[in-house]
Design a protein around this motif. Structure first.
Motif, PDB file in Angstrom:
ATOM      1  N   ALA A  82       2.839   8.620  -1.340  1.00 38.94           N
ATOM      2  CA  ALA A  82       2.113   8.414  -0.085  1.00 38.94           C
ATOM      3  C   ALA A  82       1.263   9.633   0.262  1.00 38.94           C
ATOM      4  O   ALA A  82       0.110   9.496   0.701  1.00 38.94           O
ATOM      5  CB  ALA A  82       3.099   8.112   1.050  1.00 38.94           C
ATOM      6  N   LEU A  83       1.806  10.835   0.066  1.00 43.49           N
ATOM      7  CA  LEU A  83       1.050  12.050   0.367  1.00 43.49           C
ATOM      8  C   LEU A  83      -0.162  12.188  -0.544  1.00 43.49           C
ATOM      9  O   LEU A  83      -1.271  12.503  -0.086  1.00 43.49           O
ATOM     10  CB  LEU A  83       1.963  13.271   0.225  1.00 43.49           C
ATOM     11  CG  LEU A  83       1.320  14.627   0.525  1.00 43.49           C
ATOM     12  CD1 LEU A  83       0.811  14.678   1.961  1.00 43.49           C
ATOM     13  CD2 LEU A  83       2.313  15.763   0.282  1.00 43.49           C
ATOM     14  N   LEU A  84       0.031  11.944  -1.838  1.00 47.45           N
ATOM     15  CA  LEU A  84      -1.102  11.988  -2.770  1.00 47.45           C
ATOM     16  C   LEU A  84      -2.162  10.959  -2.393  1.00 47.45           C
ATOM     17  O   LEU A  84      -3.374  11.248  -2.439  1.00 47.45           O
ATOM     18  CB  LEU A  84      -0.617  11.731  -4.195  1.00 47.45           C
ATOM     19  CG  LEU A  84       0.215  12.832  -4.860  1.00 47.45           C
ATOM     20  CD1 LEU A  84       0.750  12.355  -6.207  1.00 47.45           C
ATOM     21  CD2 LEU A  84      -0.620  14.093  -5.038  1.00 47.45           C
ATOM     22  N   SER A  85      -1.732   9.764  -2.002  1.00 42.93           N
ATOM     23  CA  SER A  85      -2.682   8.705  -1.634  1.00 42.93           C
ATOM     24  C   SER A  85      -3.458   9.077  -0.379  1.00 42.93           C
ATOM     25  O   SER A  85      -4.666   8.826  -0.294  1.00 42.93           O
ATOM     26  CB  SER A  85      -1.929   7.382  -1.431  1.00 42.93           C
ATOM     27  OG  SER A  85      -1.277   6.974  -2.613  1.00 42.93           O
ATOM     28  N   PHE A 206      -0.773   5.340   4.228  1.00 43.72           N
ATOM     29  CA  PHE A 206       0.651   5.678   4.176  1.00 43.72           C
ATOM     30  C   PHE A 206       1.511   4.420   4.101  1.00 43.72           C
ATOM     31  O   PHE A 206       2.426   4.333   3.264  1.00 43.72           O
ATOM     32  CB  PHE A 206       1.036   6.499   5.406  1.00 43.72           C
ATOM     33  CG  PHE A 206       2.526   6.676   5.559  1.00 43.72           C
ATOM     34  CD1 PHE A 206       3.214   7.574   4.763  1.00 43.72           C
ATOM     35  CD2 PHE A 206       3.237   5.930   6.492  1.00 43.72           C
ATOM     36  CE1 PHE A 206       4.582   7.740   4.886  1.00 43.72           C
ATOM     37  CE2 PHE A 206       4.606   6.084   6.625  1.00 43.72           C
ATOM     38  CZ  PHE A 206       5.284   6.991   5.821  1.00 43.72           C
ATOM     39  N   ILE A 207       1.222   3.445   4.947  1.00 37.40           N
ATOM     40  CA  ILE A 207       2.026   2.222   4.959  1.00 37.40           C
ATOM     41  C   ILE A 207       1.891   1.475   3.635  1.00 37.40           C
ATOM     42  O   ILE A 207       2.880   0.974   3.083  1.00 37.40           O
ATOM     43  CB  ILE A 207       1.622   1.333   6.141  1.00 37.40           C
ATOM     44  CG1 ILE A 207       1.965   2.027   7.467  1.00 37.40           C
ATOM     45  CG2 ILE A 207       2.306  -0.024   6.071  1.00 37.40           C
ATOM     46  CD1 ILE A 207       1.501   1.277   8.688  1.00 37.40           C
ATOM     47  N   THR A 208       0.667   1.403   3.117  1.00 36.28           N
ATOM     48  CA  THR A 208       0.448   0.698   1.850  1.00 36.28           C
ATOM     49  C   THR A 208       1.200   1.367   0.703  1.00 36.28           C
ATOM     50  O   THR A 208       1.867   0.694  -0.099  1.00 36.28           O
ATOM     51  CB  THR A 208      -1.048   0.650   1.530  1.00 36.28           C
ATOM     52  OG1 THR A 208      -1.744  -0.036   2.584  1.00 36.28           O
ATOM     53  CG2 THR A 208      -1.294  -0.082   0.219  1.00 36.28           C
ATOM     54  N   PHE A 213       5.205  -2.371  -4.015  1.00 34.60           N
ATOM     55  CA  PHE A 213       6.290  -2.811  -4.897  1.00 34.60           C
ATOM     56  C   PHE A 213       5.795  -3.242  -6.266  1.00 34.60           C
ATOM     57  O   PHE A 213       6.343  -2.835  -7.290  1.00 34.60           O
ATOM     58  CB  PHE A 213       7.059  -3.959  -4.245  1.00 34.60           C
ATOM     59  CG  PHE A 213       8.096  -4.575  -5.140  1.00 34.60           C
ATOM     60  CD1 PHE A 213       9.302  -3.930  -5.373  1.00 34.60           C
ATOM     61  CD2 PHE A 213       7.859  -5.800  -5.767  1.00 34.60           C
ATOM     62  CE1 PHE A 213      10.257  -4.479  -6.215  1.00 34.60           C
ATOM     63  CE2 PHE A 213       8.810  -6.359  -6.608  1.00 34.60           C
ATOM     64  CZ  PHE A 213      10.011  -5.702  -6.830  1.00 34.60           C
ATOM     65  N   LEU A 214       4.749  -4.076  -6.305  1.00 35.60           N
ATOM     66  CA  LEU A 214       4.342  -4.692  -7.569  1.00 35.60           C
ATOM     67  C   LEU A 214       3.895  -3.657  -8.589  1.00 35.60           C
ATOM     68  O   LEU A 214       4.359  -3.666  -9.737  1.00 35.60           O
ATOM     69  CB  LEU A 214       3.230  -5.708  -7.310  1.00 35.60           C
ATOM     70  CG  LEU A 214       2.676  -6.421  -8.550  1.00 35.60           C
ATOM     71  CD1 LEU A 214       3.792  -7.171  -9.270  1.00 35.60           C
ATOM     72  CD2 LEU A 214       1.548  -7.371  -8.156  1.00 35.60           C
ATOM     73  N   ALA A 258       7.820   3.305  11.286  1.00 35.17           N
ATOM     74  CA  ALA A 258       7.806   3.162  12.740  1.00 35.17           C
ATOM     75  C   ALA A 258       7.505   4.486  13.424  1.00 35.17           C
ATOM     76  O   ALA A 258       6.728   4.548  14.388  1.00 35.17           O
ATOM     77  CB  ALA A 258       9.146   2.604  13.221  1.00 35.17           C
ATOM     78  N   ILE A 259       8.104   5.564  12.935  1.00 39.26           N
ATOM     79  CA  ILE A 259       7.868   6.884  13.538  1.00 39.26           C
ATOM     80  C   ILE A 259       6.405   7.281  13.414  1.00 39.26           C
ATOM     81  O   ILE A 259       5.777   7.725  14.385  1.00 39.26           O
ATOM     82  CB  ILE A 259       8.782   7.931  12.877  1.00 39.26           C
ATOM     83  CG1 ILE A 259      10.246   7.661  13.232  1.00 39.26           C
ATOM     84  CG2 ILE A 259       8.390   9.337  13.311  1.00 39.26           C
ATOM     85  CD1 ILE A 259      11.221   8.585  12.521  1.00 39.26           C
ATOM     86  N   VAL A 260       5.845   7.136  12.219  1.00 39.52           N
ATOM     87  CA  VAL A 260       4.447   7.516  11.996  1.00 39.52           C
ATOM     88  C   VAL A 260       3.512   6.662  12.844  1.00 39.52           C
ATOM     89  O   VAL A 260       2.561   7.169  13.453  1.00 39.52           O
ATOM     90  CB  VAL A 260       4.095   7.395  10.499  1.00 39.52           C
ATOM     91  CG1 VAL A 260       2.595   7.581  10.282  1.00 39.52           C
ATOM     92  CG2 VAL A 260       4.870   8.415   9.692  1.00 39.52           C
ATOM     93  N   PHE A 261       3.797   5.349  12.916  1.00 41.45           N
ATOM     94  CA  PHE A 261       2.909   4.471  13.670  1.00 41.45           C
ATOM     95  C   PHE A 261       2.938   4.784  15.161  1.00 41.45           C
ATOM     96  O   PHE A 261       1.896   4.908  15.802  1.00 41.45           O
ATOM     97  CB  PHE A 261       3.273   3.009  13.442  1.00 41.45           C
ATOM     98  CG  PHE A 261       2.412   2.047  14.220  1.00 41.45           C
ATOM     99  CD1 PHE A 261       1.139   1.732  13.772  1.00 41.45           C
ATOM    100  CD2 PHE A 261       2.859   1.487  15.403  1.00 41.45           C
ATOM    101  CE1 PHE A 261       0.329   0.866  14.496  1.00 41.45           C
ATOM    102  CE2 PHE A 261       2.062   0.622  16.128  1.00 41.45           C
ATOM    103  CZ  PHE A 261       0.787   0.312  15.673  1.00 41.45           C
ATOM    104  N   PHE A 262       4.120   4.920  15.731  1.00 40.88           N
ATOM    105  CA  PHE A 262       4.213   5.191  17.161  1.00 40.88           C
ATOM    106  C   PHE A 262       3.667   6.568  17.516  1.00 40.88           C
ATOM    107  O   PHE A 262       3.143   6.765  18.616  1.00 40.88           O
ATOM    108  CB  PHE A 262       5.655   5.056  17.637  1.00 40.88           C
ATOM    109  CG  PHE A 262       6.114   3.628  17.770  1.00 40.88           C
ATOM    110  CD1 PHE A 262       5.530   2.780  18.699  1.00 40.88           C
ATOM    111  CD2 PHE A 262       7.103   3.128  16.947  1.00 40.88           C
ATOM    112  CE1 PHE A 262       5.932   1.452  18.798  1.00 40.88           C
ATOM    113  CE2 PHE A 262       7.516   1.807  17.051  1.00 40.88           C
ATOM    114  CZ  PHE A 262       6.929   0.974  17.986  1.00 40.88           C
ATOM    115  N   ALA A 263       3.757   7.514  16.597  1.00 43.40           N
ATOM    116  CA  ALA A 263       3.201   8.838  16.852  1.00 43.40           C
ATOM    117  C   ALA A 263       1.677   8.826  16.836  1.00 43.40           C
ATOM    118  O   ALA A 263       1.028   9.614  17.534  1.00 43.40           O
ATOM    119  CB  ALA A 263       3.730   9.838  15.822  1.00 43.40           C
TER     120      ALA A 263
END
Length: 279
Positions: A82-85, A206-208, A213-214, A258-263
């Protein structure tokens, strides 16, 4: 229509009722199963005897989750991807979007339409060719191989292009009169005025990456390289049909999102408004 108007109070009551109904329909199917992860082993999860709320709250499923499955490793791997993306998408989408927003260079429209055409093809249609390229690079069964196909998203480039085009030309002209270079205009004028869209790109990337999964399933082989979603998928094989542990894993995976989104929700919705312009 005043606040004391009976008709106004009725309309507001109807609005709140509709919003409450929508909230139940959207959140209910998510919250109710997650509550089952706190049920004790003697309680029914499904059927006529199952309750919505646990009769006896228990964290035994979470203890099993972290004892039997290396959740820390899986979460760390997903965090790295996620960080690299995020870094690559922000860097490449902003620079590419800025270039596409610049007028006067030949081929700009051709590149723009090529990007639009690329969005027509679903990921599954190019997955085999992507795997062949990752294999040729020697990145199979590595986190780099998971990250590469999502290094930059076409939609993010188009969002940044739209945000830069929305900036009034007078601001750039004033910077030119002050002697600002191309890099100074990009760094000090365009980027600060696109913070909202940058927040949207960061959050969605980040969410993606966190929920992917695939593609990790196709690329990764070793258990120590598994991302969080692959680790959760292995819960069924490791625990049979103990849905409490599976739901506990789903809840653990949901917490960082949830934490990242609400922040970032304030900047996210502001960015959605800023990005609501024509491509």
């Amino acid at each position: 229509m005043t606040r004391t108007d009976p008709r106004g109070r009725t309309l507001r009551a109807v609005h709140y009722l509709v919003l409450a109904l929508v909230l139940v329909l959207l959140v209910g199917p998510l919250v109710v199963p997650l509550l089952s992860s706190f049920k004790s082993g003697q309680e029914d999860l499904f059927g006529a005897n199952a309750d919505v709320l646990p009769r006896q709250w228990s964290t035994h499923a979470f203890a099993d989750l972290f004892e039997k499955i290396p959740m820390g490793t899986y979460m760390a791997n997903s965090a790295i991807v996620a960080l690299l993306s995020i870094v690559s998408n922000v860097a490449l989408a902003t620079t590419a979007g800025y270039m596409l927003s610049r007028r006067g260079w030949r081929g700009r429209n051709a590149v723009f339409y090529a990007l639009i055409a690329a969005m027509m093809f679903p990921f599954e249609s190019v997955m085999i060719s992507l795997f062949a390229q990752v294999r040729d690079l020697g990145a199979v069964d590595t986190l780099i191989g998971v990250w590469l196909p999502g290094a930059v998203a076409v939609l993010n480039v188009l969002l940044m292009r739209a945000a830069f085009l929305a900036l009034p030309k007078e601001i750039e002209d004033a910077a030119l009169l002050d002697g600002a270079t191309e890099w100074q205009r990009f760094w000090r004028i365009f980027l600060p005025n696109a913070k909202g869209v940058l927040t949207v790109i960061t959050l969605t990337t980040f969410i993606t990456a966190w929920d992917e999964f695939l593609w990790p399933l196709v690329v990764l082989r070793s258990d120590e390289n598994f991302t969080l979603m692959l680790g959760l998928a292995s819960l069924q094989g490791a625990f049979g049909f103990d849905y409490r542990v599976v739901l506990a894993g789903a809840l653990v995976a949901l917490v960082p999102v949830a934490i990242v989104f609400f922040a970032a929700q304030k900047h996210f919705f502001r960015g959605m408004e800023e990005g609501g312009v024509k491509f």
